[in-house]
Design a protein around this motif. Structure first.
Motif, PDB file in Angstrom:
ATOM      1  N   VAL A   1      -3.083   6.264  -2.471  1.00 54.91           N
ATOM      2  CA  VAL A   1      -2.653   4.814  -1.632  1.00 54.91           C
ATOM      3  C   VAL A   1      -1.128   4.601  -1.854  1.00 54.91           C
ATOM      4  N   LEU A   2      -0.609   5.108  -3.097  1.00 54.91           N
ATOM      5  CA  LEU A   2       0.788   4.632  -3.255  1.00 54.91           C
ATOM      6  C   LEU A   2       1.597   5.690  -2.386  1.00 54.91           C
TER       7      LEU A   2
ATOM      8  N   ASN B   1      14.532  14.783   3.494  1.00 62.46           N
ATOM      9  CA  ASN B   1      13.021  14.562   3.744  1.00 62.46           C
ATOM     10  C   ASN B   1      12.498  15.627   2.947  1.00 62.46           C
ATOM     11  N   ILE B   2      12.770  16.687   2.505  1.00 60.86           N
ATOM     12  CA  ILE B   2      12.067  17.875   1.718  1.00 60.86           C
ATOM     13  C   ILE B   2      11.985  17.409   0.338  1.00 60.86           C
ATOM     14  N   PHE B   3      13.017  16.764   0.002  1.00 57.67           N
ATOM     15  CA  PHE B   3      13.160  16.095  -1.361  1.00 57.67           C
ATOM     16  C   PHE B   3      11.754  15.004  -1.529  1.00 57.67           C
ATOM     17  N   GLN B   4      11.832  14.173  -0.302  1.00 59.21           N
ATOM     18  CA  GLN B   4      10.937  13.167  -0.564  1.00 59.21           C
ATOM     19  C   GLN B   4       9.482  13.750  -0.563  1.00 59.21           C
ATOM     20  N   SER B   5       9.373  14.611   0.516  1.00 56.50           N
ATOM     21  CA  SER B   5       7.921  15.250   0.443  1.00 56.50           C
ATOM     22  C   SER B   5       7.414  15.934  -0.744  1.00 56.50           C
ATOM     23  N   ALA B   6       8.454  16.438  -1.576  1.00 59.27           N
ATOM     24  CA  ALA B   6       7.988  17.132  -2.653  1.00 59.27           C
ATOM     25  C   ALA B   6       7.828  16.229  -3.702  1.00 59.27           C
ATOM     26  N   ILE B   7       8.357  14.952  -3.869  1.00 57.08           N
ATOM     27  CA  ILE B   7       7.920  14.073  -4.731  1.00 57.08           C
ATOM     28  C   ILE B   7       6.628  13.666  -4.299  1.00 57.08           C
ATOM     29  N   ILE B   8       6.255  13.285  -3.105  1.00 57.49           N
ATOM     30  CA  ILE B   8       4.862  12.897  -2.757  1.00 57.49           C
ATOM     31  C   ILE B   8       4.017  13.787  -3.032  1.00 57.49           C
ATOM     32  N   LEU B   9       4.086  15.129  -2.933  1.00 54.14           N
ATOM     33  CA  LEU B   9       3.068  16.208  -3.361  1.00 54.14           C
ATOM     34  C   LEU B   9       3.002  16.160  -4.736  1.00 54.14           C
ATOM     35  N   PHE B  10       4.069  15.951  -5.442  1.00 53.41           N
ATOM     36  CA  PHE B  10       3.736  15.721  -6.797  1.00 53.41           C
ATOM     37  C   PHE B  10       2.821  14.823  -7.418  1.00 53.41           C
ATOM     38  N   TYR B  11       3.059  13.629  -6.732  1.00 52.20           N
ATOM     39  CA  TYR B  11       1.920  12.440  -7.137  1.00 52.20           C
ATOM     40  C   TYR B  11       0.988  12.704  -6.679  1.00 52.20           C
ATOM     41  N   ILE B  12       0.619  13.381  -5.347  1.00 53.11           N
ATOM     42  CA  ILE B  12      -0.949  13.645  -4.875  1.00 53.11           C
ATOM     43  C   ILE B  12      -1.605  14.533  -5.796  1.00 53.11           C
ATOM     44  N   SER B  13      -0.874  15.428  -6.385  1.00 55.61           N
ATOM     45  CA  SER B  13      -1.332  16.407  -7.107  1.00 55.61           C
ATOM     46  C   SER B  13      -1.897  15.910  -8.624  1.00 55.61           C
ATOM     47  N   THR B  14      -1.199  14.851  -8.835  1.00 55.27           N
ATOM     48  CA  THR B  14      -1.769  14.378 -10.278  1.00 55.27           C
ATOM     49  C   THR B  14      -3.088  13.568  -9.974  1.00 55.27           C
ATOM     50  N   GLY B  15      -3.539  13.172  -8.722  1.00 58.92           N
ATOM     51  CA  GLY B  15      -4.940  12.827  -8.506  1.00 58.92           C
ATOM     52  C   GLY B  15      -6.033  13.874  -8.515  1.00 58.92           C
ATOM     53  N   VAL B  16      -5.563  15.079  -8.432  1.00 57.74           N
ATOM     54  CA  VAL B  16      -6.656  16.101  -8.430  1.00 57.74           C
ATOM     55  C   VAL B  16      -7.404  16.202  -9.599  1.00 57.74           C
TER      56      VAL B  16
ATOM     57  N   ALA C   1      -6.866  14.578  -0.621  1.00 59.94           N
ATOM     58  CA  ALA C   1      -6.186  13.377  -0.067  1.00 59.94           C
ATOM     59  C   ALA C   1      -6.074  13.309   1.436  1.00 59.94           C
ATOM     60  N   VAL C   2      -7.275  13.121   2.010  1.00 62.30           N
ATOM     61  CA  VAL C   2      -7.209  13.191   3.489  1.00 62.30           C
ATOM     62  C   VAL C   2      -6.517  12.115   4.269  1.00 62.30           C
ATOM     63  N   ASP C   3      -6.693  10.969   3.812  1.00 63.96           N
ATOM     64  CA  ASP C   3      -5.845   9.932   4.351  1.00 63.96           C
ATOM     65  C   ASP C   3      -4.279  10.171   4.125  1.00 63.96           C
ATOM     66  N   VAL C   4      -3.911  10.508   3.069  1.00 64.27           N
ATOM     67  CA  VAL C   4      -2.368  10.862   3.238  1.00 64.27           C
ATOM     68  C   VAL C   4      -2.156  11.761   3.972  1.00 64.27           C
TER      69      VAL C   4
ATOM     70  N   LEU D   1       0.863   6.844   0.568  1.00 64.47           N
ATOM     71  CA  LEU D   1       0.731   6.617   1.916  1.00 64.47           C
ATOM     72  C   LEU D   1       1.910   5.556   2.109  1.00 64.47           C
ATOM     73  N   THR D   2       2.077   4.609   1.354  1.00 65.97           N
ATOM     74  CA  THR D   2       3.224   3.564   1.730  1.00 65.97           C
ATOM     75  C   THR D   2       4.547   4.438   1.635  1.00 65.97           C
ATOM     76  N   ALA D   3       4.617   5.491   0.518  1.00 63.43           N
ATOM     77  CA  ALA D   3       5.902   6.144   0.600  1.00 63.43           C
ATOM     78  C   ALA D   3       6.283   6.929   1.653  1.00 63.43           C
ATOM     79  N   ILE D   4       4.988   7.468   2.463  1.00 60.03           N
ATOM     80  CA  ILE D   4       5.347   8.275   3.786  1.00 60.03           C
ATOM     81  C   ILE D   4       5.952   7.383   4.795  1.00 60.03           C
ATOM     82  N   VAL D   5       5.584   6.162   4.845  1.00 61.54           N
ATOM     83  CA  VAL D   5       5.955   5.244   5.906  1.00 61.54           C
ATOM     84  C   VAL D   5       7.575   4.811   5.737  1.00 61.54           C
TER      85      VAL D   5
END
Lengths: 132, 81
Positions: free
Chosen positions: A88-89, A39-54, B49-52, A91-95
């Motif tokens: 958006v990408l 779980n930690i591994f997955q959310s670290a990757i998600i965090l990386f992707y989110i930070s590229t949108g900033v 990223a409020v939706d996420v 969001l799918t990864a979390i589910v």
């Protein structure tokens, strides 16, 4: 160079988080601990992707606002909004990650019913002793 | 994005991750994983990223913790490492 390294400090933190998850998956003997590591591994990757949108410089949440009325088609200032594609990408990864966690926990309960333990080394020992 | 807030949340997230994999009591580890998810959610809100963030708060921290607690209550609570 040092400025560059410090300026990208968040990437270093994501790498540390990912390695914590990897260590838990490989180094820990308990199966629930391995799952927590995943779980930690997955959310670290998600965090990386989110930070590229900033974006820097006052970019806000991607909700359209301040659009002039009655002027037909108008150009939208993209620099004022964050990049919504990684959101958006991910969001799918979390589910998907919660679905894999659910399946893994179901398998874990079945393993516990069969071997009466959740430690990897004990399970391997039982399998070796009984020859199953 | 305020970088001081970002740094504080990142440090909290790392502390929670280390605590979740070192504690021997599995129920405590799972609850700390829930706290980790909530800090992650705050971090994403702060990144815009409020939706996420609200998906993570409801699905990741809510449903995930419930699933973990259900599994731990059906199996053993103690862990060797």
């Amino acid at each position: 160079m040092l400025d560059y390294v410090i300026g990208k400090y968040n990437f270093w933190i994501y790498v540390v988080l990912m390695m914590i998850g990897l260590y838990a998956m490989m180094g820990k003997k308990n199966l629930v601990k391995k799952l927590i590591g995943m779980n930690i591994f997955q959310s670290a990757i998600i965090l990386f992707y989110i930070s590229t949108g900033v974006k820097k410089g006052g970019a806000t949440v991607p909700i359209l606002m301040g659009h002039a009325q009655g002027h037909g088609h108008q150009a939208i200032d993209v620099a004022g909004y964050l990049n919504p594609l990684p959101h958006v990408l991910m969001l799918t990864a979390i589910v998907v990650s919660i679905a894999t966690t659910g399946v893994a926990l179901a398998i874990l309960i079945l393993i516990y019913r069969r071997y009466n333990t959740l430690e990897e080394d004990e399970i391997l020992k039982i399998r070796k002793d009984t020859g199953v | 994005m305020i970088w001081q807030l970002d740094l504080i949340f990142c440090i909290f997230v790392i502390i929670c991750a280390i605590a979740a994999i070192t504690i021997k009591d599995l129920l405590a580890a799972v609850i700390i994983l829930g706290a980790y998810s909530f800090f992650m959610c705050l971090l994403w809100t702060e990144m815009g990223a409020v939706d996420v963030a609200f998906t993570e708060a409801s699905v990741g921290a809510g449903v995930g913790t419930v699933l973990f607690i259900a599994a731990v209550s059906k199996t053993k609570r103690r862990s060797k490492d």
